[in-house]
Design a protein around this motif. Sequence first.
Motif, PDB file in Angstrom:
ATOM      1  N   PRO A  29       0.804  -1.219   0.000  1.00 17.10           N
ATOM      2  CA  PRO A  29       0.000   0.000   0.000  1.00 17.10           C
ATOM      3  C   PRO A  29       0.840   1.274   0.000  1.00 17.10           C
ATOM      4  O   PRO A  29       2.009   1.270   0.409  1.00 17.10           O
ATOM      5  N   GLY A  30       0.212   2.342  -0.475  1.00 17.17           N
ATOM      6  CA  GLY A  30       0.738   3.690  -0.345  1.00 17.17           C
ATOM      7  C   GLY A  30       2.140   3.873  -0.871  1.00 17.17           C
ATOM      8  O   GLY A  30       2.484   3.426  -1.970  1.00 17.17           O
ATOM      9  N   GLU A  31       2.971   4.503  -0.049  1.00 18.31           N
ATOM     10  CA  GLU A  31       4.308   4.870  -0.535  1.00 18.31           C
ATOM     11  C   GLU A  31       5.262   3.675  -0.632  1.00 18.31           C
ATOM     12  O   GLU A  31       6.373   3.806  -1.126  1.00 18.31           O
ATOM     13  N   TYR A  32       4.814   2.499  -0.144  1.00 18.98           N
ATOM     14  CA  TYR A  32       5.665   1.298  -0.248  1.00 18.98           C
ATOM     15  C   TYR A  32       5.416   0.541  -1.542  1.00 18.98           C
ATOM     16  O   TYR A  32       6.027  -0.478  -1.808  1.00 18.98           O
TER      17      TYR A  32
END
Lengths: 540, 212
Positions: free
Chosen positions: B128-131
């Motif tokens: 998820p997200g910035e990963y």
Amino acid sequence: MNPSTAGSLAEPTYLNHETTVRSWLLTRDHKRIGVMFLVLVISALLLGGVFAMLLRIELLTPGPTIMGPMTYNRVFTLHGVTMVWLFMIPAIPSAFGNFVLPLMLGAKEVAFPRLNLASVYIYAAGAALTVFGMVWSGADTGWTFYTPYSTTSPTAVTPILLGVFIIGFSTIITGLNFITTTHTLRAPGMHWSRIPLFVWAIYGTSVIQVVATPVLAMVLVLVALERVAGVGIFDPTRGGDPVLFQHMFWFYSHPAVYIMVLPAMGVITEVVCAFSRKNIFGYRMIAASTFGIAFVGFFSWGHHMFVSGQSTFGSGIFGVLSMLVAIFTAIKIFNWVATMYGGAIDLKVPLLYVLGFIFLLTFGGMTGVAVATTSLDVHWHDTYFIVAHFHYIMVGSVLMAFLAALHYWWPKMFGRLFPERWASVAACTIIFGFIVTFLPQFLLGNMGMPRRYYQYPSEMQWLNVLSTAGASLLAFGFGLIGLYLVWSLRYGKVSPANPWGSRGYEWFSASPPGPHNFREPPRFEREVHDYTVSEAPHVF
Amino acid sequence: MSSETTPWREYFGSRENQSHAAQLGMWIFLGSEVLLFTNLFVGYAVYRYYYPEVFIEASHHLATGWATVQTLLLVTSSLCVALAVHFIRSGRAFWMGVALLVAMGLGLGFLVIKGWEYWKHWTEGALPGEYYRLAELPDRGGSLFFTLYFLLTGLHALHMLAGLSVLGWLVWGALVGRYTAEYHVPVEVGGLYWHLVDVFWLFIYPLLYLVE
């Protein structure tokens, strides 16, 4: 007067049958839990009130007065967060609901006493985390945490979000407990058409609490995750949709207005009956309108989003649905007035607050219909008109009802009377102060003063000065109430079991009640507030 | 716990009434749990509408076969919990404990598979997200799909952990002989919670893995 000896009653009360700190901290007695909540929410009110005064002092002059713009942003956020999440939502249900609801039903306890105790500590933990966030660096997002700003603000939004999230659990537990208690712990004779209207109000509120709060919990978690892990649900730069936040947030937070107002209406119904010496006019309609408000409240969130780009058709529908709330509210208001009509009015302090409540609710409600009209809302959107409107309807009703409840049930809770004359002075000061504080804000909003702004044109100053003067009156009134109530705890006249001659069922118990409320379950053989039967109230 | 000679509370008036209260309380709680998940389902609907192709493409990165095995494990565990309630109603506490232990074993199996799946996503960069590091899929939409995937399955897994603790507590109660044919409300109420966890998965599984 010899209060210390006069207060030592032969029968042990919930206050004196155990007196150690441990017995309070680990109590499962709903009355003690109600008192603990009362102390906590009054502390929150005090904190929020200090922030409010700081704001009003800052707005005394058009330019900087006592703080810089960033501090101002933090202070109005903390004022909103404290007042909404820490005070108005739990105030009446958790404090007075806990104390009075089982008594009104003739129950010895709530259904889940251990959970009830947990709800105090969950609330306290959430409040502590929120206050920690405030002390750490505060937040500058406003109490609504609107995205995408709240996902990027460098201030301490995360602990405050999580604090509010934790408080939500306390709300859910309280609601769950009250619904179950009402279903399963009614004493003999307490059939559904005899349940006091305060209980109906708390029941309706509990339904909203249980249904809506998880939605808020999840949306707060999503914002927190967005801040911590950059998940992008609401951030348009990552493909998310900030308007989705508004839908989810207001799906909870609009019904949350009724979490605040419905219990207030319940209090007013009880007090109106007691001081008009008449049973309520239109019992069924009042009970039904509670659920009408609760139901419609779930379909009106879109009126917060008239200028968010939603379709004109959608806005129209949400506008009409929002106006329906006014019909259900009017049912209640007309029934209260009809109850007072021809009643033997006893203009004691709680009834003064009722009069204040009816005025503020009617005025706030009518401006509510106005702002539910899309064309008007576009003009007033995000101006002081809205600030004035929601203070009239939410704060006005919660404060008036909270103070009415506090004075009406004070002798029941602590077995002492407060000085009537001082209390009348304070009530008049509070009602007058409230009107002087917020009436000018309608005019400011109509002139175009935006909400949340730090500065304003100098021609708006006189209205701001008037508003600050009103706020000072409010502060004075609260100070007075604090003084005489604390004084009365020790030196107040010992109250008879039923000082108001009320026929509310909660007065069937002693004042203050014994540790188990009643020695044997009371039998409810008449309607609540039936003043046609001449009987001395039972004390079990 | 040990000080309780009888689990019944006098203020309920009758045992039936206390049992009614416990069940009602649990049903209300389950209702609020449904609303907790609803936010994520709404989020899924919205972003699937915004990024339909990416969502379909992203769902191909999930292990549908293993999810089917998980579904079977979970449904069977729910059957075992239902059997446990049946056993204790007829006073067979030993068999109740056995049924619950089997249910727990199946639940643990579910979580092990989920953990393995998470590991696979981790190595792939489907996070998820910035990963998020999955090169085959666009950032917009792709990262949101995996955000919602982890939120839905993660929240479900947390509920399973809570459910496993509840089942463990019930097994311990069975061992110390707390439950009888007359007193089995906690088993029924705990069972309800486990069924809810099961039902959530029956919504999550088709939405994430099967819908094209």
